[in-house]
Scaffold this motif. Structure first.
Motif, PDB file in Angstrom:
ATOM      1  N   VAL A  90     -30.175   1.463 -14.972  1.00  0.00           N
ATOM      2  CA  VAL A  90     -29.962   1.564 -13.526  1.00  0.00           C
ATOM      3  C   VAL A  90     -29.357   0.290 -12.955  1.00  0.00           C
ATOM      4  O   VAL A  90     -28.401   0.334 -12.169  1.00  0.00           O
ATOM      5  CB  VAL A  90     -31.295   1.884 -12.803  1.00  0.00           C
ATOM      6  N   PHE A  91     -29.913  -0.857 -13.344  1.00  0.00           N
ATOM      7  CA  PHE A  91     -29.509  -2.137 -12.756  1.00  0.00           C
ATOM      8  C   PHE A  91     -28.567  -2.894 -13.686  1.00  0.00           C
ATOM      9  O   PHE A  91     -28.624  -2.759 -14.905  1.00  0.00           O
ATOM     10  CB  PHE A  91     -30.730  -3.016 -12.460  1.00  0.00           C
ATOM     11  N   GLY A  92     -27.737  -3.723 -13.074  1.00  0.00           N
ATOM     12  CA  GLY A  92     -26.871  -4.592 -13.857  1.00  0.00           C
ATOM     13  C   GLY A  92     -27.667  -5.725 -14.487  1.00  0.00           C
ATOM     14  O   GLY A  92     -28.703  -6.150 -13.978  1.00  0.00           O
ATOM     15  N   TRP A  93     -27.157  -6.233 -15.600  1.00  0.00           N
ATOM     16  CA  TRP A  93     -27.886  -7.268 -16.328  1.00  0.00           C
ATOM     17  C   TRP A  93     -27.325  -8.663 -16.090  1.00  0.00           C
ATOM     18  O   TRP A  93     -27.778  -9.636 -16.676  1.00  0.00           O
ATOM     19  CB  TRP A  93     -27.893  -6.925 -17.823  1.00  0.00           C
ATOM     20  N   ASP A  94     -26.361  -8.757 -15.223  1.00  0.00           N
ATOM     21  CA  ASP A  94     -25.844 -10.089 -14.902  1.00  0.00           C
ATOM     22  C   ASP A  94     -26.894 -10.960 -14.220  1.00  0.00           C
ATOM     23  O   ASP A  94     -26.805 -12.184 -14.248  1.00  0.00           O
ATOM     24  CB  ASP A  94     -24.618  -9.972 -13.985  1.00  0.00           C
ATOM     25  N   ARG A  95     -27.878 -10.317 -13.605  1.00  0.00           N
ATOM     26  CA  ARG A  95     -28.903 -11.085 -12.886  1.00  0.00           C
ATOM     27  C   ARG A  95     -29.767 -11.912 -13.826  1.00  0.00           C
ATOM     28  O   ARG A  95     -30.481 -12.808 -13.383  1.00  0.00           O
ATOM     29  CB  ARG A  95     -29.783 -10.135 -12.065  1.00  0.00           C
ATOM     30  N   PHE A  96     -29.757 -11.582 -15.125  1.00  0.00           N
ATOM     31  CA  PHE A  96     -30.557 -12.345 -16.083  1.00  0.00           C
ATOM     32  C   PHE A  96     -29.835 -13.613 -16.541  1.00  0.00           C
ATOM     33  O   PHE A  96     -30.415 -14.436 -17.235  1.00  0.00           O
ATOM     34  CB  PHE A  96     -30.877 -11.492 -17.313  1.00  0.00           C
ATOM     35  N   LEU A  97     -28.574 -13.735 -16.198  1.00  0.00           N
ATOM     36  CA  LEU A  97     -27.789 -14.832 -16.731  1.00  0.00           C
ATOM     37  C   LEU A  97     -28.051 -16.121 -15.955  1.00  0.00           C
ATOM     38  O   LEU A  97     -27.716 -16.239 -14.783  1.00  0.00           O
ATOM     39  CB  LEU A  97     -26.294 -14.481 -16.660  1.00  0.00           C
ATOM     40  N   PRO A  98     -28.643 -17.119 -16.604  1.00  0.00           N
ATOM     41  CA  PRO A  98     -28.854 -18.406 -15.928  1.00  0.00           C
ATOM     42  C   PRO A  98     -27.513 -19.121 -15.703  1.00  0.00           C
ATOM     43  O   PRO A  98     -26.482 -18.754 -16.267  1.00  0.00           O
ATOM     44  CB  PRO A  98     -29.749 -19.182 -16.899  1.00  0.00           C
ATOM     45  N   ALA A  99     -27.561 -20.156 -14.874  1.00  0.00           N
ATOM     46  CA  ALA A  99     -26.346 -20.938 -14.621  1.00  0.00           C
ATOM     47  C   ALA A  99     -25.856 -21.578 -15.911  1.00  0.00           C
ATOM     48  O   ALA A  99     -26.650 -22.022 -16.745  1.00  0.00           O
ATOM     49  CB  ALA A  99     -26.628 -22.007 -13.564  1.00  0.00           C
ATOM     50  N   ASN A 100     -24.528 -21.613 -16.052  1.00  0.00           N
ATOM     51  CA  ASN A 100     -23.871 -22.242 -17.201  1.00  0.00           C
ATOM     52  C   ASN A 100     -24.103 -21.508 -18.528  1.00  0.00           C
ATOM     53  O   ASN A 100     -23.947 -22.092 -19.591  1.00  0.00           O
ATOM     54  CB  ASN A 100     -24.291 -23.720 -17.339  1.00  0.00           C
ATOM     55  N   TRP A 101     -24.509 -20.224 -18.449  1.00  0.00           N
ATOM     56  CA  TRP A 101     -24.641 -19.410 -19.650  1.00  0.00           C
ATOM     57  C   TRP A 101     -23.467 -18.430 -19.687  1.00  0.00           C
ATOM     58  O   TRP A 101     -22.956 -17.994 -18.654  1.00  0.00           O
ATOM     59  CB  TRP A 101     -25.959 -18.622 -19.673  1.00  0.00           C
ATOM     60  N   MET A 102     -23.098 -18.041 -20.888  1.00  0.00           N
ATOM     61  CA  MET A 102     -22.025 -17.056 -21.047  1.00  0.00           C
ATOM     62  C   MET A 102     -22.616 -15.696 -21.389  1.00  0.00           C
ATOM     63  O   MET A 102     -23.640 -15.598 -22.075  1.00  0.00           O
ATOM     64  CB  MET A 102     -21.067 -17.490 -22.168  1.00  0.00           C
ATOM     65  N   LEU A 103     -21.939 -14.654 -20.895  1.00  0.00           N
ATOM     66  CA  LEU A 103     -22.353 -13.286 -21.182  1.00  0.00           C
ATOM     67  C   LEU A 103     -21.149 -12.500 -21.664  1.00  0.00           C
ATOM     68  O   LEU A 103     -20.098 -12.457 -21.009  1.00  0.00           O
ATOM     69  CB  LEU A 103     -22.935 -12.617 -19.930  1.00  0.00           C
ATOM     70  N   LEU A 104     -21.286 -11.887 -22.804  1.00  0.00           N
ATOM     71  CA  LEU A 104     -20.234 -11.037 -23.358  1.00  0.00           C
ATOM     72  C   LEU A 104     -20.798  -9.636 -23.560  1.00  0.00           C
ATOM     73  O   LEU A 104     -21.842  -9.469 -24.195  1.00  0.00           O
ATOM     74  CB  LEU A 104     -19.727 -11.603 -24.692  1.00  0.00           C
ATOM     75  N   LYS A 105     -20.086  -8.652 -23.025  1.00  0.00           N
ATOM     76  CA  LYS A 105     -20.502  -7.251 -23.168  1.00  0.00           C
ATOM     77  C   LYS A 105     -19.504  -6.523 -24.053  1.00  0.00           C
ATOM     78  O   LYS A 105     -18.291  -6.631 -23.858  1.00  0.00           O
ATOM     79  CB  LYS A 105     -20.570  -6.564 -21.809  1.00  0.00           C
ATOM     80  N   GLU A 106     -20.046  -5.779 -24.988  1.00  0.00           N
ATOM     81  CA  GLU A 106     -19.221  -4.939 -25.859  1.00  0.00           C
ATOM     82  C   GLU A 106     -19.823  -3.543 -25.912  1.00  0.00           C
ATOM     83  O   GLU A 106     -21.048  -3.389 -25.925  1.00  0.00           O
ATOM     84  CB  GLU A 106     -19.155  -5.524 -27.283  1.00  0.00           C
ATOM     85  N   GLU A 107     -18.960  -2.541 -25.930  1.00  0.00           N
ATOM     86  CA  GLU A 107     -19.407  -1.157 -26.056  1.00  0.00           C
ATOM     87  C   GLU A 107     -18.705  -0.521 -27.244  1.00  0.00           C
ATOM     88  O   GLU A 107     -17.472  -0.531 -27.324  1.00  0.00           O
ATOM     89  CB  GLU A 107     -19.108  -0.370 -24.778  1.00  0.00           C
ATOM     90  N   VAL A 108     -19.491   0.035 -28.133  1.00  0.00           N
ATOM     91  CA  VAL A 108     -18.966   0.744 -29.293  1.00  0.00           C
ATOM     92  C   VAL A 108     -19.515   2.168 -29.220  1.00  0.00           C
ATOM     93  O   VAL A 108     -20.651   2.440 -29.626  1.00  0.00           O
ATOM     94  CB  VAL A 108     -19.384   0.063 -30.615  1.00  0.00           C
ATOM     95  N   GLY A 109     -18.732   3.071 -28.652  1.00  0.00           N
ATOM     96  CA  GLY A 109     -19.218   4.430 -28.418  1.00  0.00           C
ATOM     97  C   GLY A 109     -20.339   4.397 -27.389  1.00  0.00           C
ATOM     98  O   GLY A 109     -20.178   3.905 -26.276  1.00  0.00           O
ATOM     99  N   SER A 110     -21.492   4.892 -27.758  1.00  0.00           N
ATOM    100  CA  SER A 110     -22.650   4.908 -26.848  1.00  0.00           C
ATOM    101  C   SER A 110     -23.515   3.661 -26.974  1.00  0.00           C
ATOM    102  O   SER A 110     -24.511   3.515 -26.262  1.00  0.00           O
ATOM    103  CB  SER A 110     -23.517   6.137 -27.139  1.00  0.00           C
ATOM    104  N   ILE A 111     -23.150   2.745 -27.870  1.00  0.00           N
ATOM    105  CA  ILE A 111     -23.955   1.558 -28.144  1.00  0.00           C
ATOM    106  C   ILE A 111     -23.445   0.386 -27.302  1.00  0.00           C
ATOM    107  O   ILE A 111     -22.238   0.128 -27.243  1.00  0.00           O
ATOM    108  CB  ILE A 111     -23.908   1.183 -29.637  1.00  0.00           C
ATOM    109  N   HIS A 112     -24.369  -0.314 -26.667  1.00  0.00           N
ATOM    110  CA  HIS A 112     -24.035  -1.500 -25.879  1.00  0.00           C
ATOM    111  C   HIS A 112     -24.516  -2.748 -26.613  1.00  0.00           C
ATOM    112  O   HIS A 112     -25.652  -2.784 -27.103  1.00  0.00           O
ATOM    113  CB  HIS A 112     -24.708  -1.441 -24.505  1.00  0.00           C
TER     114      HIS A 112
END
Length: 231
Positions: A90-112
């Motif tokens: 339901v909610f986005g996960w960007d809110r878990f990202l602390p300052a100066n951290w990197m977040l990379l999202k990949e989707e392979v079919g139904s897998i995140h």
């Protein structure tokens, strides 16, 4: 006149023997016999006509209206219903990202796949230290197997890949998920802990891995705990 003759003249009937009277009677087996007694001595008694007995009035049984029956009261359980799924969907996960951290999202079919790191990296092959979160949603639909079965498959893949560097493996208790983990070494300086969070009600599987050196392990553990608490 002789005396006997006088008696014969005076009482002619009394001196003659009585003519016997015979009766034709039917026996129990149907045979008809002749006897000198009345048939009512040996004949079967006629069946007495059955008295008509009025049927007893049946008692009316009162049936309670089912709508008025109260269900048994049960204590509320601290569990999730089958319709509840993780807030991840339901909610986005960007809110878990602390300052100066990197977040990379990949989707392979139904897998995140989500990679979070304090160090810069260009892709999954360049990822060295941080947190990995892989999400397998509705595994029966997409992977044709239950979430627990898929978790075991991934677990054994790690065991085979890092068979010489295994550290520990154990189950953990949780009110919502079935959890087990496996600790292993990627190289002499980098250790990893992969935990499998299994939602059997919805066949959702979350695989969270902490990958870090000993110096930054606590920092990564804090963020991992924050993610786990919001699954």
């Amino acid at each position: 006149m002789p005396f006997i003759m006088v008696l014969l003249l005076l009482f002619p009937v009394a001196l003659y023997a009585k003519t016997p009277k015979f009766f034709h009677c039917q026996q129990e087996d149907g045979r008809v016999v002749v006897q000198d007694r009345r048939c009512d001595i040996t004949q079967l008694q006629q069946a007495q006509p059955k008295l008509k007995v009025s049927p007893k009035r049946q008692k009316k049984v009162k049936v309670k209206d089912q709508g008025s029956v109260k269900p048994l009261q049960t204590k509320a359980q601290n569990t999730y219903s089958n319709q509840d799924r993780s807030p991840y969907f339901v909610f986005g996960w960007d809110r878990f990202l602390p300052a100066n951290w990197m977040l990379l999202k990949e989707e392979v079919g139904s897998i995140h796949h989500l990679l979070l790191s304090k160090s810069k990296f260009n892709g999954s092959n360049d990822f060295v230290s941080g947190i990995k979160l892989s999400v397998y949603s509705q595994t029966m639909r997409h992977q044709q197997q239950g979430a627990f079965s898929l978790a075991l498959t991934l677990y054994h893949q790690i065991r085979e890949q890092h068979s010489n560097q295994l550290i520990d493996s154990q189950f953990k208790s949780h009110e919502r998920f079935k959890i087990f983990n496996i600790g292993y070494r990627i190289n002499p300086s980098i250790s990893a802990l992969t935990e499998f969070y299994i939602d059997e009600s919805n066949n959702d599987l979350f695989v969270l891995t902490i990958q870090s050196n000993q110096r930054n392990w606590s920092l990564n553990q804090i963020l991992a705990n924050e993610i786990i608490s919001n699954l």
